[in-house]
Scaffold this active site. Structure first.
Site, PDB file in Angstrom:
ATOM      1  N   SER A  12      -4.302  -3.997   6.471  1.00 22.45           N
ATOM      2  CA  SER A  12      -3.727  -2.911   5.696  1.00 22.45           C
ATOM      3  C   SER A  12      -4.758  -2.364   4.701  1.00 22.45           C
ATOM      4  O   SER A  12      -5.861  -1.988   5.096  1.00 22.45           O
ATOM      5  CB  SER A  12      -2.446  -3.392   4.991  1.00 22.45           C
ATOM      6  OG  SER A  12      -1.707  -2.309   4.494  1.00 22.45           O
TER       7      SER A  12
ATOM      8  N   GLU B  16      -4.200   1.695  12.927  1.00 24.39           N
ATOM      9  CA  GLU B  16      -2.766   1.381  12.853  1.00 24.39           C
ATOM     10  C   GLU B  16      -2.249   1.848  11.505  1.00 24.39           C
ATOM     11  O   GLU B  16      -3.028   2.099  10.578  1.00 24.39           O
ATOM     12  CB  GLU B  16      -2.529  -0.111  13.076  1.00 24.39           C
ATOM     13  CG  GLU B  16      -3.136  -1.025  12.040  1.00 24.39           C
ATOM     14  CD  GLU B  16      -2.243  -1.258  10.834  1.00 24.39           C
ATOM     15  OE1 GLU B  16      -1.010  -1.200  10.966  1.00 24.39           O
ATOM     16  OE2 GLU B  16      -2.784  -1.484   9.739  1.00 24.39           O
TER      17      GLU B  16
ATOM     18  N   HIS C 268       0.695  -4.234  11.197  1.00 21.51           N
ATOM     19  CA  HIS C 268       1.861  -4.499  10.367  1.00 21.51           C
ATOM     20  C   HIS C 268       3.065  -5.055  11.112  1.00 21.51           C
ATOM     21  O   HIS C 268       4.063  -5.401  10.472  1.00 21.51           O
ATOM     22  CB  HIS C 268       2.284  -3.221   9.633  1.00 21.51           C
ATOM     23  CG  HIS C 268       1.389  -2.857   8.491  1.00 21.51           C
ATOM     24  ND1 HIS C 268       0.188  -2.214   8.669  1.00 21.51           N
ATOM     25  CD2 HIS C 268       1.522  -3.055   7.157  1.00 21.51           C
ATOM     26  CE1 HIS C 268      -0.381  -2.021   7.492  1.00 21.51           C
ATOM     27  NE2 HIS C 268       0.405  -2.515   6.557  1.00 21.51           N
TER      28      HIS C 268
END
Length: 334
Positions: free
Chosen positions: A112, A235, A303
């Protein structure tokens, strides 16, 4: 490419909190994550920001950078793993001791928002970094880390599997959200429909990537890697179609789609299509245009859980026609 040594049972792992103060906000889950690492035979040193909170962040920019450097300087620490992401890891990029990491490389892992650190360190040092599990969301899962997630971690950084290594498609996955402070059951898993070919073809290149939204905070800087001939993976989480158009177009106007050899797109956690009369895949092709590169989507990275660990900097082959990803080299030495 520079590589750290393989992580072994008995080794020491240092924990950093480079952005959101998850250890303070989710104390039980954080403790469970530490216990999970210890149950895997690892010793744990908690970073100096693990008990700090300043609203949206754990501590000041300097303090968070010092936390990382303290663990970099500690020769007993073999790996550094983030507690969680957040929004502001890019603030730390000017203050990391990249030179020391070149002399004494370590495993650096997170996902992330930690994309900024992973790509910045890789760019400045040539050290392979790892887009993989974080302490609170991954190792701290209720009531323990998902078995496949644990397996994927051990395969890559503990070398339970050696390259060449073709990634498996997990039979099931989840994006279910349960309040971390009140969770009293395991998440519900659903059938994995598999990885999706957007454009066929086969290519080999250096595997580089991370969270697409985070890239906007340092793209074009000295900390962003060159992507000529790379297999790019991206992503995202909790974004909508409008933000995805903006982010994909960010890559487009920076010439990245003209440079890369292939594209991997991870499952998007809780994507909002805004009732658009087109799919995300159609939007992607609209933005990319006629550039003919292999594209594989819906891959288990990022995630959603379980997620693979992607070593940034290794050579990999993407066969989007067959729907396979193969790591051609290990990310660690040993």
């Amino acid at each position: 490419m520079l590589k750290a040594n393989v992580l072994k049972r008995g080794d020491t792992v240092g924990i950093i909190t480079p952005s959101a103060p998850a250890p303070v906000l989710f104390k039980e889950r954080y403790r469970r994550g530490i216990k999970q690492l210890e149950n895997m035979g690892l010793k744990v040193i908690e970073g100096s920001c693990s008990k700090e909170i300043q609203s949206y962040r754990s501590s000041s920019i300097r303090a968070r950078a010092e936390e990382i450097n303290e663990l970099i300087y500690n020769d007993d620490v073999k790996a550094i793993i983030s507690t969680i992401g957040g929004s502001n890891s890019n603030s730390l990029l000017p203050y990391i001791d990249y030179g020391y990491l070149i002399k004494k490389p370590k495993i650096i892992m997170g996902y992330s928002d930690v994309t900024a650190l992973l790509l910045g360190i890789y760019t400045k040092t040539g050290l392979a970094t790892f887009y993989g599990p974080a302490v609170v969301p991954s190792f701290g899962e209720f009531h323990e880390m998902l078995p496949k997630g644990k397996e994927f971690f051990e395969n890559i950084v503990m070398l339970k599997k050696r390259a060449p290594y073709e990634l498996e498609v997990p039979s099931e996955w989840t994006e279910e959200m349960i309040d971390w402070n009140s969770q009293d059951r395991e998440k519900k898993m659903v059938l994995n429909e598999g990885w999706k070919t957007i454009r066929g073809g086969n290519s080999t290149g250096v595997l580089i990537g991370g969270n697409l939204n985070t890239m906007s905070g340092f793209i074009g800087s000295e900390y962003f890697p060159r992507l000529k001939g790379a297999i790019l993976f991206i992503e995202d989480s909790f974004k909508d179609m409008a933000i995805q158009e903006r982010s994909l177009s960010m890559l487009k106007v920076n010439g990245i789609f003209d440079e890369i050899a292939g594209l991997i797109i991870g499952k998007h956690e809780h994507f909002n299509d805004l009732d658009s009369p087109f799919t995300f895949e159609e939007l992607l092709i609209e933005v990319i245009g006629e550039i003919n590169i292999p594209i594989l989507a819906n891959v288990d990275i990022g995630h959603t859980f379980p997620s693979h660990v992607f070593p940034i900097g290794i050579k990999a082959t993407l066969d989007a026609t067959k729907g396979t990803i193969t790591f051609l080299e290990d990310g660690v030495e040993g």
